[in-house]
Enzyme design. Structure first.
Site, PDB file in Angstrom:
ATOM      1  CE  LYS A  46      19.726  37.978  -7.037  1.00 56.34           C
ATOM      2  NZ  LYS A  46      19.750  39.457  -7.159  1.00 56.34           N
ATOM      3  CG  HIS A  65      22.556  40.950   1.070  1.00 55.29           C
ATOM      4  ND1 HIS A  65      22.360  39.840   0.288  1.00 55.29           N
ATOM      5  CD2 HIS A  65      22.988  41.925   0.229  1.00 55.29           C
ATOM      6  CE1 HIS A  65      22.648  40.122  -0.970  1.00 55.29           C
ATOM      7  NE2 HIS A  65      23.031  41.382  -1.032  1.00 55.29           N
ATOM      8  CG  HIS A  93      27.864  40.821  -8.164  1.00 52.25           C
ATOM      9  ND1 HIS A  93      28.682  41.677  -7.453  1.00 52.25           N
ATOM     10  CD2 HIS A  93      26.835  40.520  -7.323  1.00 52.25           C
ATOM     11  CE1 HIS A  93      28.173  41.868  -6.251  1.00 52.25           C
ATOM     12  NE2 HIS A  93      27.057  41.186  -6.154  1.00 52.25           N
ATOM     13  CE1 TYR A 131      30.250  44.859  -1.000  1.00 54.23           C
ATOM     14  CE2 TYR A 131      30.253  44.033  -3.246  1.00 54.23           C
ATOM     15  CZ  TYR A 131      29.667  44.114  -1.999  1.00 54.23           C
ATOM     16  OH  TYR A 131      28.486  43.462  -1.752  1.00 54.23           O
TER      17      TYR A 131
END
Length: 316
Positions: A170, A241, A267, A276
Site C-alpha cells: 500500500k 486474504h 502492516h 493473530y
C-alpha cells in the site's frame, strides 16, 4: 443550538472539505444528540458536561447502535464542541477526556494446515496452466502477500536464488519478503517453460501471466482459488486474504516474532498484527476446553510453549 449546528455544518463543508455523505451523517448524529440534551434539560451548548455526552453514548448503545456507529457519533460531537471553542463560543470541551468506543475486532478466518495442503495439491501440474496456478498458490501461502501484490509481481521482483521477493504494498511501499524452498522450486519450474508456453510469442514483464499475454488479475485469481477450493473439498468460504491470514496464523502458532510477521505482512502498525495472537489464544482455549477433563474449572489455558519460529512449508 440549531443555529450553532448550521454554522458547524457550513464550517466542515467549506473548511474541512468533508464529503457530502459525511457532512449529512454528522448533521443527523448531532440532531439526535441535541434531542437527548433537551430531554436532559440542557438547552445551551456551553452548559454541556461530560456526563451528558456519556449518557448520550449510553443511550445509543441501548438503542442498538454498534460501537462503530457510537464512535462516529462521538467524532461528530467532539468536532462540534471543538468548533465552539475555536470560535470562542464555549470555554470547555466536554468530550476531552472521553475515550472513543472501540468495536471488537473480528478474529480473522483461516485454513487449517490440512486444508492448506489439500488446496496446494489441487492444481494439475501436467498442464502449463496448472503449473502456473501451483506456483501462485505456493507463493501466496509462503509469503502472505496481498492478492494485488501477488498479481503485480514482475520477473525482476523475485530473487529465487537468494530466496526472497520484493513486494509493492500500500502506498507503493516496498518490502523484502522471504520465500520458502517449496515455493521457490514451484516458481522455478513455472519459469522454466510453462510461462513462455502460456505467452506463446508474446512478451510480458509480469511474473504470472495469462495466455493473452497480460498479467493475472485479482478477479481471475479469486475465481481460480474458488475453483481449487471446491476441488480440494474445502466447503468454508475462501478468499485470497484467507491464505494471508493462514500464513500469519501458522507462523504465530509456531512462535514467530510479531515484529517479523508485521514486516512480512507489510502492516504499518503492530496492533494490526497482534490480532493473530488472539487467534492463537482462542484456538488454545478451544482445544483445552475440548480435551481437558476438568476444563470447566480452569480460568485460562496453559501458556504457549516457546518454539523456534518456522513456516510450515519453509523446508518441505
Amino acid at each position: 443550538m440549531e443555529g450553532l449546528l448550521d454554522a458547524f455544518i457550513a464550517f466542515i463543508r467549506a473548511e474541512r472539505g468533508l464529503s457530502g455523505k459525511t457532512v449529512d451523517a454528522y448533521a443527523a448524529d448531532l440532531t439526535v444528540y441535541f434531542e437527548d440534551l433537551r430531554a436532559r434539560g440542557v438547552l445551551a451548548a456551553e452548559r454541556v458536561k461530560q456526563e451528558d455526552v456519556s449518557e448520550h453514548l449510553k443511550r445509543l448503545g441501548q438503542r442498538g447502535l454498534s460501537r462503530r456507529s457510537q464512535a462516529r457519533h462521538l467524532a461528530a460531537i467532539r468536532g462540534f464542541h471543538r468548533f465552539l471553542i475555536a470560535e470562542k463560543l464555549a470555554e470547555k470541551d466536554p468530550t476531552e477526556d472521553l475515550d472513543t468506543p472501540r468495536s471488537a475486532r473480528k478474529l480473522p478466518s483461516f485454513l487449517t494446515l490440512e486444508e492448506v495442503e489439500q488446496l496446494l495439491a489441487a492444481p494439475d501440474e501436467r498442464h502449463p496452466a496448472g503449473q502456473r496456478d501451483k506456483a501462485m498458490l505456493e507463493l501466496l501461502y509462503a509469503t502472505g502477500l496481498r492478492v494485488s501484490e501477488l498479481c503485480s509481481l514482475g520477473i525482476n521482483d523475485v530473487q529465487l536464488g537468494a530466496g526472497y521477493l520484493v513486494a509493492k504494498g500500500k502506498g507503493s511501499k516496498e518490502r523484502v519478503v522471504p520465500v520458502g524452498r517449496m515455493a521457490v522450486e514451484k516458481v522455478q519450474e513455472y519459469l522454466a517453460g510453462p510461462r513462455q508456453f502460456l505467452l506463446g510469442k508474446k512478451e510480458s514483464r509480469a511474473l504470472f501471466v495469462t495466455p493473452r499475454g497480460g498479467p493475472f488479475t485479482r478477479m481471475g485469481f479469486w475465481k481460480l482459488l474458488k475453483r481449487y477450493a471446491l476441488k480440494a473439498g474445502i466447503r468454508k468460504p475462501i478468499s485470497p486474504h484467507k491464505l494471508r491470514h493462514s500464513f500469519a496464523t501458522h507462523l504465530v502458532e509456531r512462535g514467530a516474532d510479531l515484529r517479523a510477521v508485521q514486516a512480512m505482512l507489510g502492516h504499518a502498525d503492530l496492533a494490526t498484527t497482534q490480532i493473530y495472537t488472539h487467534v492463537n489464544s482462542a484456538r488454545l482455549r478451544a482445544v483445552y476446553d475440548e480435551h481437558h477433563p476438568r476444563s470447566d474449572t480452569v480460568a485460562r489455558p496453559p501458556p504457549r510453549p516457546k518454539r523456534r519460529p518456522q513456516s510450515p512449508r519453509s523446508e518441505t
